[in-house]
Design an enzyme around this catalytic site. Sequence first.
Site, mmCIF file in Angstrom:
data_model
loop_
_atom_site.group_PDB
_atom_site.id
_atom_site.type_symbol
_atom_site.label_atom_id
_atom_site.label_comp_id
_atom_site.label_asym_id
_atom_site.label_seq_id
_atom_site.Cartn_x
_atom_site.Cartn_y
_atom_site.Cartn_z
ATOM 1 N N ASP A 190 -10.451 -2.069 -3.481
ATOM 2 C CA ASP A 190 -9.190 -1.671 -3.219
ATOM 3 C C ASP A 190 -8.502 -2.839 -2.617
ATOM 4 O OD1 ASP A 190 -10.105 0.594 -4.489
ATOM 5 O OD2 ASP A 190 -10.615 1.101 -2.524
ATOM 6 N N ASP B 21 -14.773 -6.616 -0.902
ATOM 7 C CA ASP B 21 -13.989 -5.366 -0.834
ATOM 8 C C ASP B 21 -12.852 -4.859 -2.313
ATOM 9 O OD1 ASP B 21 -12.539 -2.312 -0.325
ATOM 10 O OD2 ASP B 21 -10.766 -4.117 0.298
#
Length: 544
Positions: A40, A38
């Site tokens: 963020d 991922d």
Amino acid sequence: MTATDVSEAAASAAIPASTNVFCNRALNLGGIQAVGFDMDYTLAEYVPETFDLLAYDGAIEKLVNTMGYPAAVLDLVYDPHAYMRGLVIDKKRGNLLKLDRHKYVKVAYHGLKRMTPEERKAIYATSFETAPAFTPPDFSTIDTAFLLVDACLFCQLVSYKDDHPDEVTKSYEQIYRDVRRAVDLCHCDGVIKDAVAVNPAKYIRSDPALATMLTALKQGGKQVFIVTNSLYDYTDVVLRHLLGASWLDYFDLVVCGARKPGFLLDPYLPIFQVRQDGSLENAEIISPQDGARLLQRSRVFQGGNWQHLHALLQLASGSGLLYVGDHMYSDILRSKRTLGWRTLLIVPELRDELLTAEDQPHPGRRPISVRSRLDLGSVSLQETRHLAAAVDEAYAERAAARLQHLEIRRSQLEIDSEVEALLEGDGGAAKAEALSEEERAELLERLGPPPALAELDERIAEARDQQRVLSSALNEALCRQHEAYHPAWGRLFKTGAQNSRWAQQVQEYACLYTSHVTNLVQFAPDTSFRALSDLMPHDRAPPA
């Protein structure tokens, strides 16, 4: 640095606990074909004092200017350290809760006011039949750092409503919906992302080890990819800041606008290829050959679903994929439960908690000292265990004494019954009386004198009083210890003496967990992680 260099560096010195990778389920990196991230709060670690403030200030402006909240709300102040992940929002009652692994509410706040144990239990511990499930739609879990702004603003508005009921007439549930919508709009309309694009260094922490870690994975034969919900324009801003203009060279595949958890659940979501000018082109991926052909044109895609990802990476099974993320539900739980992916959860709070436990200074340290062991002054955990054993022993003696007393009484009743029978038959009262005396004498000689029940009761009462005093001291010491981690909520992974609900989810769904993504640089790409043996209470009991 090569994979061999990483392995030697890790082997040459003990890895500090605060930067270690912890294992819940055995995992051999040598059998992993692809490692995904991922973006963020995983590859990109945001500065809460600046980044969260963008969402907080933007949401307050929307609440006042477009949603009808009083202008006084503009004076509210954000505290980036007031809340933590794993807490549960009770939307209807305006409460914020911390649960243990049995879903028992141990800490509760109504708005900004801490609830007393009596208030808390009256709502959440009345009976098993009426206990809530703490699931949507009435409850919401803070399972990502993005939602900490929601928690802060919701609690502030709940207290404001209680103090000014004429100014805020909306229900607690409607306040929650307004807060969620206002914060979400800030992520969509440019309030947050435009500011980050202007000055990314103000909002994102740089980490020189990130490039080293990604390079080591690729040199170790892994395919490296990104699946992020952020669109390509924002992804480009963040990763240019972290890895430079050639950031795409570190990845074999980038999927933006993934719309997780839908990406992991819906096999019918369409996928698009992102052209060099940022425009989108519909992509058809029916066979592995289609994936290879598309990757020659561009490594960047938008949308799609897990089937497209497996085809582009040419994976036959989800067990050959390790996904690294921070969001408990969208990154870890869904990918593990639905697809069988191997998972690594990023827990930034873990570093500060481990340093606090070791009594070491660190940036997140709060001004409350704690030793690495539980400090109870004159009270020790061993002493409380011995006292509890003494109480149990006294109760056992008392139960045995009462049983002996009842045996004597039963025997006496049996003798009396025989006496009555003899009185009614031949032999007369003299024979019955002689038999009764003989039986009674034999019984008393065999059983001995009746036990001193009053003395045992006194011993039990004294032991119970001592236990209450020590338990009170133990609870006070545990409270002081928890406050060293967080003055309101205590340790992330603990609720009292039990694991927290958050810790339980980490154990169930995260194969590995660590405080920062670049901690992986300390391990070779073929490292085998081994879990500790599971222990039940009887496994921990000392031998007799």
